[in-house]
Scaffold this motif. Sequence first.
Motif, PDB file in Angstrom:
ATOM      1  N   THR A 110       1.976  -6.574   9.103  1.00 43.95           N
ATOM      2  CA  THR A 110       0.896  -5.697   9.197  1.00 43.95           C
ATOM      3  C   THR A 110       0.846  -4.790   8.228  1.00 43.95           C
ATOM      4  O   THR A 110       2.149  -4.388   7.870  1.00 43.95           O
ATOM      5  N   GLY A 111      -0.135  -3.964   7.988  1.00 41.11           N
ATOM      6  CA  GLY A 111      -0.087  -2.931   6.896  1.00 41.11           C
ATOM      7  C   GLY A 111       0.548  -1.604   7.528  1.00 41.11           C
ATOM      8  O   GLY A 111       1.300  -0.845   6.950  1.00 41.11           O
ATOM      9  N   SER A 112       0.796  -1.555   8.878  1.00 40.01           N
ATOM     10  CA  SER A 112       1.286  -0.450   9.479  1.00 40.01           C
ATOM     11  C   SER A 112       2.634  -0.495   9.441  1.00 40.01           C
ATOM     12  O   SER A 112       3.428   0.502   9.204  1.00 40.01           O
ATOM     13  N   VAL A 115       3.779   0.545   6.131  1.00 43.35           N
ATOM     14  CA  VAL A 115       3.865   1.726   6.026  1.00 43.35           C
ATOM     15  C   VAL A 115       4.993   2.420   6.671  1.00 43.35           C
ATOM     16  O   VAL A 115       5.765   3.332   6.270  1.00 43.35           O
ATOM     17  N   PHE A 138      -5.819   6.791   5.905  1.00 50.11           N
ATOM     18  CA  PHE A 138      -5.596   5.834   6.964  1.00 50.11           C
ATOM     19  C   PHE A 138      -4.463   4.912   6.644  1.00 50.11           C
ATOM     20  O   PHE A 138      -4.542   4.356   5.353  1.00 50.11           O
ATOM     21  N   GLY A 140      -2.395   3.053   9.452  1.00 45.31           N
ATOM     22  CA  GLY A 140      -2.059   2.254  10.416  1.00 45.31           C
ATOM     23  C   GLY A 140      -1.873   3.085  11.710  1.00 45.31           C
ATOM     24  O   GLY A 140      -2.272   4.017  12.090  1.00 45.31           O
ATOM     25  N   ASP A 236      -0.244   3.718  -1.151  1.00 47.89           N
ATOM     26  CA  ASP A 236      -0.620   2.832  -0.075  1.00 47.89           C
ATOM     27  C   ASP A 236      -1.811   1.668  -0.559  1.00 47.89           C
ATOM     28  O   ASP A 236      -2.848   2.501  -0.502  1.00 47.89           O
ATOM     29  N   ILE A 238      -2.906  -1.165   0.532  1.00 52.21           N
ATOM     30  CA  ILE A 238      -3.210  -2.182   1.355  1.00 52.21           C
ATOM     31  C   ILE A 238      -4.566  -2.602   1.443  1.00 52.21           C
ATOM     32  O   ILE A 238      -4.992  -3.749   1.328  1.00 52.21           O
ATOM     33  N   GLN A 239      -5.461  -1.699   1.359  1.00 54.40           N
ATOM     34  CA  GLN A 239      -6.819  -2.123   1.228  1.00 54.40           C
ATOM     35  C   GLN A 239      -7.493  -2.201  -0.276  1.00 54.40           C
ATOM     36  O   GLN A 239      -8.236  -2.907  -0.586  1.00 54.40           O
TER      37      GLN A 239
HETATM   38  C1  LIG Z   1      -5.707  -1.463   6.986  1.00 53.62           C
HETATM   39  C2  LIG Z   1      -4.909  -0.453   6.476  1.00 53.62           C
HETATM   40  C3  LIG Z   1      -3.491  -0.166   7.010  1.00 53.62           C
HETATM   41  C4  LIG Z   1      -3.140  -0.753   8.269  1.00 53.62           C
HETATM   42  O1  LIG Z   1      -3.034  -2.004   8.157  1.00 53.62           O
HETATM   43  P1  LIG Z   1      -3.000  -2.980   9.559  1.00 53.62           P
HETATM   44  O2  LIG Z   1      -2.608  -4.400   8.825  1.00 53.62           O
HETATM   45  O3  LIG Z   1      -4.230  -2.805  10.223  1.00 53.62           O
HETATM   46  O4  LIG Z   1      -1.712  -2.566  10.336  1.00 53.62           O
HETATM   47  C5  LIG Z   1      -2.772   0.591   6.326  1.00 53.62           C
HETATM   48  N1  LIG Z   1      -3.245   1.336   4.970  1.00 53.62           N
HETATM   49  C6  LIG Z   1      -4.420   1.013   4.814  1.00 53.62           C
HETATM   50  C7  LIG Z   1      -4.960   1.769   3.502  1.00 53.62           C
HETATM   51  C8  LIG Z   1      -5.183   0.097   5.392  1.00 53.62           C
HETATM   52  O5  LIG Z   1      -6.496   0.054   4.900  1.00 53.62           O
END
Ligand SMILES: *Cc1c(COP(=O)(O)O)cnc(C)c1O
Length: 419
Positions: A110-112, A115, A138, A140, A236, A238-239
């Motif tokens: 997971t992204g969390s 991080v 944002f 996590g 970060d 992730i998105q």
């Molecule tokens: C979605 C997101 C997270 C967390 O990811 P999860 O898979 O929901 O834990 C962390 N950072 C960013 C920028 C995100 O968009």
Amino acid sequence: MDTTVFEQHESTIRGYSRAYPTVFASASGARQVDEEGRSYLDFFAGAGVLNFGHNDPVMKRAVIDYLEADGVVHSLDTYTTAKRAFIQRFHEVVLAPRGMDHRMQFMGPTGSNAVEAALKLARAATGRREVVAFSHGFHGMTLGSLAATGNEAFRRWSGVPLENVVRLPFETAPGGRTALADYRSALLDPSSGQTPTAAFLVETIQAEGGVNVASASWLHELQDLAREVGALFIIDDIQAGVGRTGHYFSFDGMDLDPDIVTLAKGLGGFGTPIAMNLNKPEIDDHWSPGAHTGTFRGQGISFVAGAAALDHFTDETFLAGVLAKGEIMRERLEQLAAAHRERGWTVRGRGMMQALDTGDGAFAARVQRTAFESGLLIGPCGSGGRVLKLIPPLTISEADLAEGLDLLDGALAAALEVD
Ligand SMILES: *Cc1c(COP(=O)(O)O)cnc(C)c1O
């Protein structure tokens, strides 16, 4: 539509299902179809997971072949052929062309979790505790990443103090343009009472936070400050990463050099989970084996589909298409904002993450509802949910994109009528 099983037996915490009150049964490309055969254009794409759409046929074939050959599906962090192929492909397609020698660290998918690992490593590498994160960020929901997340609606559920994070305003927030210089002065003043910072953690585009876009010059100022005070610079992605902006990384072309990059969401290509950090080798050396473990680090299906997804990034026309479709989205949103100038809507974004800030969460929720009823899935974000964020699959056809934008247009008009 029978939703009673969910209502009777599933936790109250259900969220998206309240905005999309139907039962989805199948999905392909940029569309999902519910049990009653109604088709929805998906401009939410799993909150940025499905950059290559639902059930991409090439990735699906690769996954089926792997399963039929009894490929290893779960592997902790043991070596597998699938993981080797993924690592090799990622190095070849993403790292080598950029001259990056970062190491790939896998963690719980997971992204969390990514991080959390980045924060731990930054604290271990610097021997410091405090991390700087930004307003509207944002990162996590687990305690370390939640401490770095700005949104009070999430923070208030922690149940324990969220500590060891210093909050600065993001570039686009009030005070954001001078905050880095002010913080720098404080850190350099031995009587300011500030403690040294382990890391600066930032999204180049705050996706959940309202599609707030940082400038390259502000990100450079941030990176310079991190270097000057001996802190790590963590992006970060992730998105905003994995092609969303029309580049593999959201920071491509900015000449930035992050110490750690977090990736998750779209990395596995097909929608199955995976998370990975890119750590500079000298920083990565602060880990000892097994220091941040995780049962689900070996995601065979995500390695296979994720390696296939990387093929898109060797194809110039793919990223050019993302930029072109991003332009179409941008222009349409700007036309909508101009057509309703009295409402003061603003348009923000990069590549195929574009957003309309309506300034009004209740209104945006009504647009989301009306859009759903007309067959379009969108997800509000930002403070009070007032920003309509459009993140369709990067692979969406221009025809589907145009149809979705027409549906959005109609949903806005319908929501305005009620106003
Ligand atoms: C979605 C997101 C997270 C967390 O990811 P999860 O898979 O929901 O834990 C962390 N950072 C960013 C920028 C995100 O968009």
